[in-house]
Scaffold this active site. Structure first.
Site, mmCIF file in Angstrom:
data_model
loop_
_atom_site.group_PDB
_atom_site.id
_atom_site.type_symbol
_atom_site.label_atom_id
_atom_site.label_comp_id
_atom_site.label_asym_id
_atom_site.label_seq_id
_atom_site.Cartn_x
_atom_site.Cartn_y
_atom_site.Cartn_z
ATOM 1 C CG HIS A 95 -5.666 -1.294 -1.374
ATOM 2 N ND1 HIS A 95 -6.232 -0.847 -2.534
ATOM 3 C CD2 HIS A 95 -5.559 -0.213 -0.566
ATOM 4 C CE1 HIS A 95 -6.445 0.459 -2.438
ATOM 5 N NE2 HIS A 95 -6.056 0.862 -1.252
ATOM 6 C CB CYS A 96 -6.706 -8.107 -0.818
ATOM 7 S SG CYS A 96 -8.057 -8.184 -1.968
ATOM 8 C CB ALA A 97 -3.553 -5.155 2.700
#
Lengths: 123, 361
Positions: B319-321
């Site tokens: 999740h781009c985290a």
């Protein structure tokens, strides 16, 4: 069907998963987009790939691809083992792999190439 | 009438059949579906009104300027901003954050600090890392602790006279955690720092009052005139205006209540499934409309592909985290996220499908 019987079987009961004591060559890499990580260790004698094992933390497609790849290259000359075309693996996987999952199939190929070319694992 | 009964017919895309099953769209946190009212407003703008704004001395140019500025007023009211000049249309949250970062970089000095958190989306991390590297400044991160909340004591310790800006998610795109942004903004201001809030996961889901929050920048779809060079995204502003009108008509309190109820139902159902791990606050009152989870033995990408075969669209991965994933010790998660159009029956289909995942491979 994304998950063919071949993928399910190879994921559930891999034939070449594990590690080799004191391997002659080893490499591992990660696909930063999905987090798949694969390591392949090789035993080499007389310019041939005598044995190999893979392990890692990956999706079923990547794990199945690694298992099939090792099976395909055992006993082959190093140059030949380092140049297995993606199309061969795709055929053996018997699955409809979408473009978004193609890296899952190709990561083991590039890891094996890294091992056979003696590349250093990036830290 | 439940909110989904009222809204469902407005979203033509929800009638799609995917792999032989009616679509269950549970990925609104990545991109929410647009109601007919928004699509029609944008199409009608292009068919009837389109021209460049603020410079064209002809009928269409004047009309385009009018609708564009009307959108600014609507957004101002919607998010509780005091002045219309505070609303800047950008090309999206990521673009908005980059504009603030590039501007701050002009006055950033070696040794200055920018404070982010471990739960930021890469969009609210990488721009700060880039400008800090260029200017010899330092990025520091507030740790995530417990069920997935920010360590407030550590936040206090990390704030210093060198802190130039605090960049912080209003709502985590993975954990759903609603951060105490009003309090954190006050503390940051006391330390002399600016505050940028990433509202990408909050704006269409929570009733907002940015004036009460006190932040310097609230970025969601949009962020002074000087930042709107060239031809701005006029049709998008028109669409946003229509979306604001749509949500206002529904009532943000009802939107929040509906999504919270779905979140609660989903957590209750998923928690009971053997092998399922939930991430983020367990209390639905403390979180936005996302539920992140994993199924033992199933890589999130395999999970999402298997759910897709049943017509269910969820997000999978990091999740781009990635800093948050490292903190949680996992490569990724599955994530179901909800909006005004989702139904309890869809959550039931999700839960049934998740039950089948463990033995699926």
């Amino acid at each position: 069907m994304v998950y063919s019987d071949v993928i399910r079987q190879r994921f559930r009961s891999p034939r070449y998963q594990g590690s080799l004591p004191a391997p002659d060559a080893a490499f591992e890499d990660v696909n930063p987009l999905c987090g798949d990580r694969i390591r392949i260790e090789c035993r080499i004698a007389d310019g041939r790939l005598m044995d190999a094992r893979h392990r890692g933390d990956s999706c079923a497609i990547c794990a199945a691809s690694a298992d099939l790849l090792v099976e395909l290259v055992l006993g082959k000359a190093v140059e030949e083992a380092a140049s297995v075309p993606v199309s061969t693996l795709l055929e053996r996987l018997e699955a409809d792999i979408r473009p978004t999952r193609m890296k899952c199939v190709t990561l083991p190929i590039s890891v094996l190439q890294g091992a056979l070319e003696g590349r250093e694992v990036a830290r | 009438m439940t909110l989904d009964e009222q809204t469902r017919a407005d979203f033509p895309i929800l009638r799609r059949i995917v792999h032989g099953q009616p679509l269950v769209y549970l990925d609104s946190a990545a991109s929410s579906q647009k109601p007919r009212q928004v699509l029609e407003a944008m199409q009608s703008y292009y068919e009837q009104t389109h021209a460049n704004v603020h410079r064209s001395i002809h009928t269409l140019g004047e009309e385009a300027t009018e609708v564009y500025e009307a959108a600014r007023d609507a957004v101002r009211v919607f998010i509780g901003a005091r002045f219309r000049e505070e609303i800047i249309f950008t090309r999206g949250t990521t673009d908005g954050i980059n504009i603030v970062a590039r501007t701050l970089a002009l006055t950033l000095e070696p040794g200055d600090e920018i404070l982010v958190t471990e739960m930021e989306h890469h969009s609210n991390l990488i721009p700060w890392q880039m400008i800090c590297r260029e200017r010899g400044a330092v990025v520091k991160a507030v740790p995530v602790v417990g069920e997935g909340v920010l360590d407030q004591d550590a936040f206090g310790r990390l704030l210093s006279p060198r802190t130039r800006l605090v960049a912080l998610a209003h709502v985590s795109n993975v954990l759903g955690t609603i951060n105490p942004v009003t309090d954190m903004t006050r503390r940051a201001h006391e330390a002399g720092a600016l505050v940028l809030l990433d509202g990408a996961q909050a704006a269409p889901h929570l009733a907002l009052d940015v004036a009460a929050m006190g932040c310097d920048f609230y970025v969601f779809y949009d962020l002074p005139w000087r930042f709107e060079p060239g031809t701005p995204p006029i049709a998008e502003a028109v669409g946003l205006h229509a979306a604001v009108v749509y949500l206002d008509k529904l009532g943000m309190a009802r939107v929040e209540a509906h999504e919270r109820a779905l979140c609660r139902i989903a957590m209750d159902a998923l928690e009971r499934i053997p092998g399922v791990t939930l991430y983020g606050p367990r209390n639905a009152e403390l979180k936005g409309a996302v539920v992140a989870f994993n199924v033992e033995g199933i890589h999130p990408h395999d999970g999402a592909a298997l759910l897709d075969e049943r017509g269910i669209g969820v997000r999978a991965g990091h999740h781009c985290a990635q800093p948050l994933m490292r903190r949680l010790g996992i490569v990724g998660t599955l994530r179901a996220s909800f909006s005004v159009y989702n139904t309890a029956a869809e959550i039931a289909r999700l839960s049934e499908a998740v039950q089948s995942l463990r033995g699926a491979l």
